[in-house]
Write a protein that holds these residues in place. Sequence first.
Motif, PDB file in Angstrom:
ATOM      1  N   LYS A  89      44.148  29.479  34.336  1.00 28.92           N
ATOM      2  CA  LYS A  89      45.575  29.253  34.162  1.00 28.92           C
ATOM      3  C   LYS A  89      45.779  28.525  32.838  1.00 28.92           C
ATOM      4  O   LYS A  89      45.140  27.512  32.571  1.00 28.92           O
ATOM      5  N   LEU A  95      51.263  27.425  27.980  1.00 31.63           N
ATOM      6  CA  LEU A  95      52.375  27.995  28.749  1.00 31.63           C
ATOM      7  C   LEU A  95      53.683  27.872  27.980  1.00 31.63           C
ATOM      8  O   LEU A  95      54.478  28.815  27.927  1.00 31.63           O
ATOM      9  N   GLN A  99      55.796  31.062  26.662  1.00 34.87           N
ATOM     10  CA  GLN A  99      57.184  31.240  27.089  1.00 34.87           C
ATOM     11  C   GLN A  99      58.097  31.356  25.876  1.00 34.87           C
ATOM     12  O   GLN A  99      58.964  32.227  25.828  1.00 34.87           O
ATOM     13  N   LYS A 105      54.992  37.807  31.677  1.00 35.20           N
ATOM     14  CA  LYS A 105      54.046  37.587  32.775  1.00 35.20           C
ATOM     15  C   LYS A 105      52.688  37.193  32.228  1.00 35.20           C
ATOM     16  O   LYS A 105      52.250  37.715  31.203  1.00 35.20           O
ATOM     17  N   HIS A 107      48.858  36.976  33.789  1.00 38.31           N
ATOM     18  CA  HIS A 107      47.925  37.225  34.887  1.00 38.31           C
ATOM     19  C   HIS A 107      46.658  36.453  34.550  1.00 38.31           C
ATOM     20  O   HIS A 107      46.119  36.610  33.457  1.00 38.31           O
ATOM     21  N   THR A 115      45.861  35.723  39.889  1.00 34.12           N
ATOM     22  CA  THR A 115      47.185  35.174  40.133  1.00 34.12           C
ATOM     23  C   THR A 115      48.103  35.608  38.998  1.00 34.12           C
ATOM     24  O   THR A 115      47.651  35.785  37.873  1.00 34.12           O
ATOM     25  N   THR A 116      49.390  35.732  39.287  1.00 33.06           N
ATOM     26  CA  THR A 116      50.368  36.085  38.263  1.00 33.06           C
ATOM     27  C   THR A 116      51.396  34.976  38.146  1.00 33.06           C
ATOM     28  O   THR A 116      51.897  34.478  39.144  1.00 33.06           O
ATOM     29  N   TYR A 117      51.681  34.604  36.917  1.00 41.57           N
ATOM     30  CA  TYR A 117      52.699  33.599  36.599  1.00 41.57           C
ATOM     31  C   TYR A 117      53.825  34.328  35.873  1.00 41.57           C
ATOM     32  O   TYR A 117      53.577  35.005  34.870  1.00 41.57           O
TER      33      TYR A 117
END
Length: 119
Positions: A89, A95, A99, A105, A107, A115-117
Amino acid sequence: MKTNFFKLAKKASLSGEHFQHRIGAVLIKKNKVVSIGFNRQKTHPKSPSPFKYLHAEIDCILGVDSDTLMDSELYVYRQTRNNTLGLSKPCKHCLWMLQLAGIKKIHHTSEEGYTTYVF
């Protein structure tokens, strides 16, 4: 989620220059690979950044134009020293940058799988 993109990120992680955190990243737009990155040592010894390594996520998006980054997806893979799946992550700094770049997305791997964020 495409397992082929994780396989490519895994392959990129093998080039990672950090002994414990071998991380690879693959940027995808419209089901096509745009860029590949991995964690690497900084190139400038006088950099004031607290990080000793360029993170794979940032390495992957450097030099990609903003139109391509918008609404793209990032796959991040971590391979541990024991060659097992590890948590990849992105950190809070990555992050934030992802963004801002417009990536929709992320992954990433975890010890249990994928996991997907979503922003």
